[in-house]
Design a protein around this motif. Structure first.
Motif, PDB file in Angstrom:
ATOM      1  N   SER A  26      74.504  57.980  26.522  1.00  6.16           N
ATOM      2  CA  SER A  26      73.620  56.976  27.116  1.00  6.16           C
ATOM      3  C   SER A  26      73.130  56.015  26.041  1.00  6.16           C
ATOM      4  O   SER A  26      73.220  56.277  24.850  1.00  6.16           O
ATOM      5  CB  SER A  26      72.433  57.650  27.804  1.00  6.16           C
ATOM      6  N   ALA A  27      72.611  54.895  26.492  1.00  6.10           N
ATOM      7  CA  ALA A  27      72.138  53.858  25.577  1.00  6.10           C
ATOM      8  C   ALA A  27      70.800  54.273  24.953  1.00  6.10           C
ATOM      9  O   ALA A  27      70.163  55.243  25.370  1.00  6.10           O
ATOM     10  CB  ALA A  27      71.976  52.540  26.322  1.00  6.10           C
ATOM     11  N   ALA A  28      70.374  53.507  23.970  1.00  4.98           N
ATOM     12  CA  ALA A  28      69.094  53.754  23.321  1.00  4.98           C
ATOM     13  C   ALA A  28      67.960  53.521  24.320  1.00  4.98           C
ATOM     14  O   ALA A  28      68.088  52.706  25.236  1.00  4.98           O
ATOM     15  CB  ALA A  28      68.939  52.824  22.119  1.00  4.98           C
ATOM     16  N   PRO A  29      66.843  54.231  24.156  1.00  4.44           N
ATOM     17  CA  PRO A  29      65.719  54.079  25.091  1.00  4.44           C
ATOM     18  C   PRO A  29      65.223  52.640  25.232  1.00  4.44           C
ATOM     19  O   PRO A  29      64.806  52.243  26.316  1.00  4.44           O
ATOM     20  CB  PRO A  29      64.641  54.982  24.499  1.00  4.44           C
ATOM     21  N   GLU A  30      65.283  51.855  24.157  1.00  6.74           N
ATOM     22  CA  GLU A  30      64.819  50.464  24.261  1.00  6.74           C
ATOM     23  C   GLU A  30      65.695  49.673  25.229  1.00  6.74           C
ATOM     24  O   GLU A  30      65.204  48.858  25.999  1.00  6.74           O
ATOM     25  CB  GLU A  30      64.844  49.770  22.895  1.00  6.74           C
ATOM     26  N   LYS A  31      66.998  49.902  25.173  1.00  5.94           N
ATOM     27  CA  LYS A  31      67.915  49.198  26.073  1.00  5.94           C
ATOM     28  C   LYS A  31      67.737  49.677  27.507  1.00  5.94           C
ATOM     29  O   LYS A  31      67.833  48.889  28.444  1.00  5.94           O
ATOM     30  CB  LYS A  31      69.357  49.395  25.621  1.00  5.94           C
ATOM     31  N   ILE A  32      67.479  50.959  27.674  1.00  4.85           N
ATOM     32  CA  ILE A  32      67.267  51.494  29.018  1.00  4.85           C
ATOM     33  C   ILE A  32      65.961  50.970  29.588  1.00  4.85           C
ATOM     34  O   ILE A  32      65.883  50.658  30.775  1.00  4.85           O
ATOM     35  CB  ILE A  32      67.312  53.033  28.992  1.00  4.85           C
ATOM     36  N   ARG A  33      64.937  50.836  28.766  1.00  8.65           N
ATOM     37  CA  ARG A  33      63.656  50.290  29.237  1.00  8.65           C
ATOM     38  C   ARG A  33      63.847  48.873  29.781  1.00  8.65           C
ATOM     39  O   ARG A  33      63.342  48.532  30.838  1.00  8.65           O
ATOM     40  CB  ARG A  33      62.614  50.302  28.122  1.00  8.65           C
ATOM     41  N   TYR A  85      70.702  39.820  46.123  1.00  3.75           N
ATOM     42  CA  TYR A  85      71.415  41.091  46.239  1.00  3.75           C
ATOM     43  C   TYR A  85      72.537  41.190  45.201  1.00  3.75           C
ATOM     44  O   TYR A  85      72.748  42.255  44.617  1.00  3.75           O
ATOM     45  CB  TYR A  85      71.982  41.280  47.650  1.00  3.75           C
ATOM     46  N   MET A  86      73.232  40.087  44.956  1.00  2.00           N
ATOM     47  CA  MET A  86      74.276  40.112  43.921  1.00  2.00           C
ATOM     48  C   MET A  86      73.674  40.398  42.544  1.00  2.00           C
ATOM     49  O   MET A  86      74.232  41.165  41.752  1.00  2.00           O
ATOM     50  CB  MET A  86      75.065  38.813  43.920  1.00  2.00           C
ATOM     51  N   LEU A  87      72.531  39.790  42.247  1.00  2.00           N
ATOM     52  CA  LEU A  87      71.850  40.080  40.980  1.00  2.00           C
ATOM     53  C   LEU A  87      71.391  41.537  40.935  1.00  2.00           C
ATOM     54  O   LEU A  87      71.481  42.201  39.897  1.00  2.00           O
ATOM     55  CB  LEU A  87      70.663  39.134  40.783  1.00  2.00           C
ATOM     56  N   TYR A  88      70.896  42.036  42.065  1.00  2.00           N
ATOM     57  CA  TYR A  88      70.490  43.435  42.160  1.00  2.00           C
ATOM     58  C   TYR A  88      71.662  44.358  41.839  1.00  2.00           C
ATOM     59  O   TYR A  88      71.508  45.347  41.116  1.00  2.00           O
ATOM     60  CB  TYR A  88      69.947  43.698  43.573  1.00  2.00           C
ATOM     61  N   LEU A  89      72.848  44.030  42.368  1.00  2.00           N
ATOM     62  CA  LEU A  89      74.035  44.838  42.084  1.00  2.00           C
ATOM     63  C   LEU A  89      74.353  44.859  40.589  1.00  2.00           C
ATOM     64  O   LEU A  89      74.635  45.916  40.016  1.00  2.00           O
ATOM     65  CB  LEU A  89      75.238  44.311  42.860  1.00  2.00           C
ATOM     66  N   VAL A  90      74.295  43.686  39.971  1.00  2.00           N
ATOM     67  CA  VAL A  90      74.597  43.590  38.535  1.00  2.00           C
ATOM     68  C   VAL A  90      73.617  44.441  37.726  1.00  2.00           C
ATOM     69  O   VAL A  90      74.022  45.225  36.856  1.00  2.00           O
ATOM     70  CB  VAL A  90      74.560  42.113  38.068  1.00  2.00           C
ATOM     71  N   PHE A  91      72.326  44.326  38.025  1.00  2.00           N
ATOM     72  CA  PHE A  91      71.329  45.058  37.246  1.00  2.00           C
ATOM     73  C   PHE A  91      71.332  46.547  37.567  1.00  2.00           C
ATOM     74  O   PHE A  91      71.022  47.372  36.698  1.00  2.00           O
ATOM     75  CB  PHE A  91      69.943  44.449  37.433  1.00  2.00           C
ATOM     76  N   THR A  92      71.692  46.920  38.787  1.00  2.00           N
ATOM     77  CA  THR A  92      71.796  48.337  39.127  1.00  2.00           C
ATOM     78  C   THR A  92      72.968  48.968  38.388  1.00  2.00           C
ATOM     79  O   THR A  92      72.838  50.056  37.824  1.00  2.00           O
ATOM     80  CB  THR A  92      71.973  48.510  40.650  1.00  2.00           C
ATOM     81  N   ILE A  93      74.096  48.292  38.372  1.00  2.00           N
ATOM     82  CA  ILE A  93      75.259  48.818  37.659  1.00  2.00           C
ATOM     83  C   ILE A  93      74.989  48.873  36.157  1.00  2.00           C
ATOM     84  O   ILE A  93      75.367  49.834  35.480  1.00  2.00           O
ATOM     85  CB  ILE A  93      76.517  47.991  37.996  1.00  2.00           C
ATOM     86  N   ASP A  94      74.289  47.861  35.627  1.00  2.00           N
ATOM     87  CA  ASP A  94      73.922  47.853  34.209  1.00  2.00           C
ATOM     88  C   ASP A  94      73.066  49.071  33.872  1.00  2.00           C
ATOM     89  O   ASP A  94      73.337  49.778  32.900  1.00  2.00           O
ATOM     90  CB  ASP A  94      73.177  46.561  33.880  1.00  2.00           C
ATOM     91  N   LEU A  95      72.058  49.343  34.687  1.00  2.00           N
ATOM     92  CA  LEU A  95      71.214  50.512  34.442  1.00  2.00           C
ATOM     93  C   LEU A  95      72.000  51.795  34.623  1.00  2.00           C
ATOM     94  O   LEU A  95      71.854  52.733  33.826  1.00  2.00           O
ATOM     95  CB  LEU A  95      69.992  50.498  35.382  1.00  2.00           C
ATOM     96  N   GLY A  96      72.852  51.849  35.630  1.00  2.00           N
ATOM     97  CA  GLY A  96      73.656  53.045  35.859  1.00  2.00           C
ATOM     98  C   GLY A  96      74.568  53.366  34.689  1.00  2.00           C
ATOM     99  O   GLY A  96      74.736  54.531  34.319  1.00  2.00           O
ATOM    100  N   ILE A  97      75.146  52.341  34.084  1.00  2.00           N
ATOM    101  CA  ILE A  97      76.017  52.550  32.924  1.00  2.00           C
ATOM    102  C   ILE A  97      75.200  53.015  31.724  1.00  2.00           C
ATOM    103  O   ILE A  97      75.570  53.968  31.036  1.00  2.00           O
ATOM    104  CB  ILE A  97      76.799  51.266  32.597  1.00  2.00           C
ATOM    105  N   LYS A  98      74.073  52.347  31.476  1.00  2.00           N
ATOM    106  CA  LYS A  98      73.267  52.704  30.308  1.00  2.00           C
ATOM    107  C   LYS A  98      72.627  54.079  30.440  1.00  2.00           C
ATOM    108  O   LYS A  98      72.484  54.801  29.453  1.00  2.00           O
ATOM    109  CB  LYS A  98      72.194  51.642  30.085  1.00  2.00           C
ATOM    110  N   ALA A  99      72.241  54.458  31.652  1.00  2.00           N
ATOM    111  CA  ALA A  99      71.597  55.756  31.859  1.00  2.00           C
ATOM    112  C   ALA A  99      72.611  56.861  32.166  1.00  2.00           C
ATOM    113  O   ALA A  99      72.220  58.011  32.349  1.00  2.00           O
ATOM    114  CB  ALA A  99      70.590  55.655  33.002  1.00  2.00           C
ATOM    115  N   ARG A 100      73.897  56.494  32.242  1.00  2.00           N
ATOM    116  CA  ARG A 100      74.978  57.453  32.498  1.00  2.00           C
ATOM    117  C   ARG A 100      74.796  58.169  33.838  1.00  2.00           C
ATOM    118  O   ARG A 100      74.923  59.384  33.954  1.00  2.00           O
ATOM    119  CB  ARG A 100      75.086  58.482  31.365  1.00  2.00           C
TER     120      ARG A 100
END
Length: 136
Positions: A26-33, A85-100
């Motif tokens: 997973s990514a560093a806590p700062e990136k996940i925050r 909703y498209m932006l929501y998808l991008v940010f959800t996938i970004d968080l999902g990748i960083k948080a594994r």
């Protein structure tokens, strides 16, 4: 005087709070925050616009005698929700990748932006899970 008689505290014995063990890869806590903050903002914005869209559809198709008499600007409510909703998808996938997250967790969280009120529920649950997993 032996080493066991030494009553002075050693510098190693001081208490420190260890960070929560984060998932492997997973990514560093700062990136996940940062990713969590972006996800939370878009979850709320998407949820609000989805409720506005539902209100617009009730008005247009249930309250009006003829939906063609509805004001033209109501068309833009769906467009704005779609954009957020498209932006929501991008940010959800970004968080999902960083948080594994597991793929199904990410997928269900993405779908939460399509069902009224569900984005608020998922935002609350995912925020609690991510904060607990990463000690944020």
């Amino acid at each position: 005087m032996s080493a066991s008689d030494n009553s002075a505290p050693s510098p190693v014995a001081t208490e420190t709070t260890a960070p929560a063990a984060r998932p492997l890869g997973s990514a560093a806590p700062e990136k996940i925050r940062g990713a969590l903050t972006r996800y939370r903002v878009l979850a709320y914005i998407t949820g609000i616009w989805l409720l506005v869209l539902c209100g617009e559809m009730v008005y247009k198709y249930l309250l009006l005698d003829d939906s063609s008499t509805a004001p033209h600007w109501l068309f833009y409510i769906g467009q704005v929700h779609g954009l957020f909703y498209m932006l929501y998808l991008v940010f959800t996938i970004d968080l999902g990748i960083k948080a594994r997250w597991q793929p199904m967790t990410t997928f269900l969280t993405c779908l939460a932006g399509t069902i009224p009120f569900l984005s608020f529920v998922f935002e609350h649950n995912r925020t609690r899970e991510v904060k607990a997993a990463f000690g944020l």
